[in-house]
Motif scaffolding. Structure first.
Motif, PDB file in Angstrom:
ATOM      1  N   LEU A  14      35.413  32.183  42.427  1.00 29.32           N
ATOM      2  CA  LEU A  14      36.165  33.439  42.463  1.00 29.32           C
ATOM      3  C   LEU A  14      36.204  33.981  43.887  1.00 29.32           C
ATOM      4  O   LEU A  14      37.274  34.363  44.386  1.00 29.32           O
ATOM      5  CB  LEU A  14      35.539  34.471  41.517  1.00 29.32           C
ATOM      6  N   ARG A  15      35.052  33.997  44.551  1.00 31.01           N
ATOM      7  CA  ARG A  15      35.027  34.465  45.941  1.00 31.01           C
ATOM      8  C   ARG A  15      35.929  33.625  46.824  1.00 31.01           C
ATOM      9  O   ARG A  15      36.662  34.156  47.664  1.00 31.01           O
ATOM     10  CB  ARG A  15      33.594  34.430  46.484  1.00 31.01           C
ATOM     11  N   ASP A  22      43.444  36.254  50.464  1.00 34.46           N
ATOM     12  CA  ASP A  22      43.302  37.491  51.240  1.00 34.46           C
ATOM     13  C   ASP A  22      43.452  38.728  50.346  1.00 34.46           C
ATOM     14  O   ASP A  22      44.178  39.669  50.674  1.00 34.46           O
ATOM     15  CB  ASP A  22      44.310  37.520  52.389  1.00 34.46           C
ATOM     16  N   ILE A  23      42.762  38.696  49.206  1.00 37.94           N
ATOM     17  CA  ILE A  23      42.789  39.815  48.258  1.00 37.94           C
ATOM     18  C   ILE A  23      41.529  40.651  48.472  1.00 37.94           C
ATOM     19  O   ILE A  23      40.414  40.147  48.329  1.00 37.94           O
ATOM     20  CB  ILE A  23      42.838  39.301  46.800  1.00 37.94           C
ATOM     21  N   PRO A  24      41.694  41.926  48.816  1.00 39.64           N
ATOM     22  CA  PRO A  24      40.509  42.779  48.984  1.00 39.64           C
ATOM     23  C   PRO A  24      39.836  43.056  47.635  1.00 39.64           C
ATOM     24  O   PRO A  24      40.490  43.068  46.591  1.00 39.64           O
ATOM     25  CB  PRO A  24      41.059  44.064  49.593  1.00 39.64           C
ATOM     26  N   VAL A  25      38.535  43.290  47.678  1.00 37.26           N
ATOM     27  CA  VAL A  25      37.774  43.558  46.454  1.00 37.26           C
ATOM     28  C   VAL A  25      38.326  44.783  45.734  1.00 37.26           C
ATOM     29  O   VAL A  25      38.402  44.803  44.506  1.00 37.26           O
ATOM     30  CB  VAL A  25      36.272  43.716  46.760  1.00 37.26           C
ATOM     31  N   SER A  26      38.749  45.789  46.483  1.00 34.86           N
ATOM     32  CA  SER A  26      39.286  46.996  45.838  1.00 34.86           C
ATOM     33  C   SER A  26      40.537  46.685  45.024  1.00 34.86           C
ATOM     34  O   SER A  26      40.720  47.223  43.928  1.00 34.86           O
ATOM     35  CB  SER A  26      39.592  48.076  46.879  1.00 34.86           C
ATOM     36  N   GLU A  27      41.387  45.791  45.527  1.00 30.12           N
ATOM     37  CA  GLU A  27      42.590  45.401  44.789  1.00 30.12           C
ATOM     38  C   GLU A  27      42.225  44.563  43.562  1.00 30.12           C
ATOM     39  O   GLU A  27      42.802  44.731  42.484  1.00 30.12           O
ATOM     40  CB  GLU A  27      43.528  44.617  45.712  1.00 30.12           C
ATOM     41  N   LEU A  28      41.254  43.659  43.723  1.00 26.99           N
ATOM     42  CA  LEU A  28      40.778  42.863  42.596  1.00 26.99           C
ATOM     43  C   LEU A  28      40.217  43.782  41.519  1.00 26.99           C
ATOM     44  O   LEU A  28      40.534  43.630  40.342  1.00 26.99           O
ATOM     45  CB  LEU A  28      39.701  41.877  43.058  1.00 26.99           C
ATOM     46  N   TRP A  29      39.377  44.740  41.931  1.00 25.84           N
ATOM     47  CA  TRP A  29      38.770  45.642  40.955  1.00 25.84           C
ATOM     48  C   TRP A  29      39.835  46.451  40.215  1.00 25.84           C
ATOM     49  O   TRP A  29      39.757  46.605  38.991  1.00 25.84           O
ATOM     50  CB  TRP A  29      37.770  46.592  41.614  1.00 25.84           C
ATOM     51  N   LEU A  30      40.836  46.965  40.927  1.00 22.27           N
ATOM     52  CA  LEU A  30      41.867  47.772  40.285  1.00 22.27           C
ATOM     53  C   LEU A  30      42.615  46.964  39.235  1.00 22.27           C
ATOM     54  O   LEU A  30      42.862  47.438  38.117  1.00 22.27           O
ATOM     55  CB  LEU A  30      42.832  48.334  41.327  1.00 22.27           C
ATOM     56  N   LEU A  69      46.855  38.265  40.429  1.00 21.56           N
ATOM     57  CA  LEU A  69      47.178  38.713  41.787  1.00 21.56           C
ATOM     58  C   LEU A  69      47.659  37.547  42.648  1.00 21.56           C
ATOM     59  O   LEU A  69      48.601  37.682  43.429  1.00 21.56           O
ATOM     60  CB  LEU A  69      45.960  39.386  42.437  1.00 21.56           C
ATOM     61  N   ILE A  70      47.033  36.397  42.487  1.00 21.03           N
ATOM     62  CA  ILE A  70      47.437  35.207  43.243  1.00 21.03           C
ATOM     63  C   ILE A  70      48.834  34.767  42.831  1.00 21.03           C
ATOM     64  O   ILE A  70      49.662  34.412  43.672  1.00 21.03           O
ATOM     65  CB  ILE A  70      46.405  34.072  43.059  1.00 21.03           C
TER      66      ILE A  70
END
Length: 111
Positions: A14-15, A22-30, A69-70
């Motif tokens: 996942l990481r 280039d997905i920020p954690v904040s975007e992943l969390w949302l 997201l990807i």
């Protein structure tokens, strides 16, 4: 919740996926939260750093969020042959467009 021997590998992949995209954690969390994920943003960050364990259903929701997201990222596409001008049509030349283009998928005839 017992120890899942697959969790470290799932976390690592996942990481790697979100880093490559280039997905920020904040975007992943949302995205994860919008899919009914119940871990907070700091918990997701801690999970990604290996400091916190998450149940399989929450890890799978994170994977689903990352994959969606990807999938939404713009990617280069391979052109079809009718995406190019005909041999006599040089872009920007006075005769451009006079040779016409064959109709194909996604193309409509000029009326």
């Amino acid at each position: 919740m017992g120890f899942d021997p697959n969790e470290p590998e799932q976390r690592r992949r996942l990481r790697a996926a979100i880093k490559a995209a280039d997905i920020p954690v904040s975007e992943l969390w949302l995205k994860y939260f919008s899919l009914s994920g119940d871990a907070g943003e700091y918990e997701v960050e801690a999970y990604l750093q290996g400091l916190l364990s998450l149940p399989p259903v929450q890890r799978d929701l994170l994977a689903l969020a990352a994959n969606e997201l990807i999938d939404d990222l713009p990617r280069p596409r391979a052109p079809y042959s009718d995406d190019f001008p005909e041999s006599g049509d040089v872009p920007g030349s006075p005769t451009e467009g006079q040779g016409g283009r064959a109709e194909g998928p996604g193309r409509q005839a000029d009326d």
